[in-house]
Design an enzyme around this catalytic site. Structure first.
Site, short mmCIF file in Angstrom:
data_model
loop_
_atom_site.label_atom_id
_atom_site.label_comp_id
_atom_site.label_asym_id
_atom_site.label_seq_id
_atom_site.Cartn_x
_atom_site.Cartn_y
_atom_site.Cartn_z
CB CYS A 4 -0.92 0.01 1.23
SG CYS A 4 -1.78 1.57 1.44
CB CYS A 7 1.00 1.37 4.37
SG CYS A 7 -0.61 0.99 5.09
CG ASP A 30 -2.65 14.52 -4.74
OD1 ASP A 30 -3.63 13.91 -4.26
OD2 ASP A 30 -2.18 14.27 -5.89
CG HIS A 46 -4.19 -0.54 5.06
ND1 HIS A 46 -3.81 0.12 3.91
CD2 HIS A 46 -5.21 -1.36 4.70
CE1 HIS A 46 -4.55 -0.30 2.90
NE2 HIS A 46 -5.41 -1.20 3.35
CG ASN A 89 -12.61 11.42 -4.05
OD1 ASN A 89 -13.57 12.18 -4.03
ND2 ASN A 89 -11.44 11.76 -4.55
CG HIS A 102 -6.80 9.38 0.63
ND1 HIS A 102 -7.00 8.06 0.22
CD2 HIS A 102 -7.13 10.15 -0.42
CE1 HIS A 102 -7.41 8.06 -1.03
NE2 HIS A 102 -7.51 9.32 -1.45
CG HIS A 104 -8.28 14.61 -1.84
ND1 HIS A 104 -7.35 14.51 -2.86
CD2 HIS A 104 -8.91 13.40 -1.79
CE1 HIS A 104 -7.41 13.30 -3.39
NE2 HIS A 104 -8.36 12.60 -2.77
#
Ligand code: 5GP
Ligand code: ZN
Length: 116
Positions: A4, A7, A30, A46, A89, A102, A104
């Site tokens: 991941c 991670c 980002d 995770h 999202n 996550h 944004h």
């Protein structure tokens, strides 16, 4: 080591432009920013997505850690006075491409294009 990517970033195994971190959360820029400020706030643990976070035994405390980090991340990025947008999202229709939950944090310009 996990495959991941978030991670791996949280563990320092691959580089990222980290602007804030604490025991529970890491925030970094980002790689494909849509605004002058575009950060990802990521719990170190995770968890695949927002639904899984909500159902996780540690979900409330992880969400609290994210919430606590928001003003610190916004201040570190210089958008605490000007404002920003926080977006999650979730899943395929939500447009989620990385299966590690996550948020944004986007700002640094007027975000006129509102979906709703
Ligand atoms: P999602 O589409 O899952 O909501 O958001 C994933 C975000 O992660 C995207 O905006 C994408 O640009 C960003 N991203 C993907 N891979 C990397 C990476 O290796 N490093 C960083 N800093 N961002 C990444
Ligand atoms: Zn992960």
């Amino acid at each position: 080591m996990t495959d991941c990517i978030f991670c791996r970033i949280a563990a320092g195994a691959i580089p990222a432009d980290i602007v804030y971190q604490d025991d529970d959360v890491v925030a970094f820029r980002d790689i494909h920013p849509v605004a002058p400020v575009h950060l990802l706030i990521v719990p170190r643990k995770h968890v695949a997505n927002l639904l899984e976070l909500a159902g996780h035994p540690d979900g409330v405390s992880l969400a609290q850690a994210v919430l606590r980090a928001v003003p610190r991340v916004a201040a570190a990025a210089g958008v605490d006075q000007t404002g920003f947008r926080l977006i999650n999202n979730c899943g395929e229709d939500g447009g989620q491409t990385i299966s590690h939950v996550h948020f944004h944090l986007i700002g640094g310009r007027s975000l006129g294009e509102k979906l709703l």
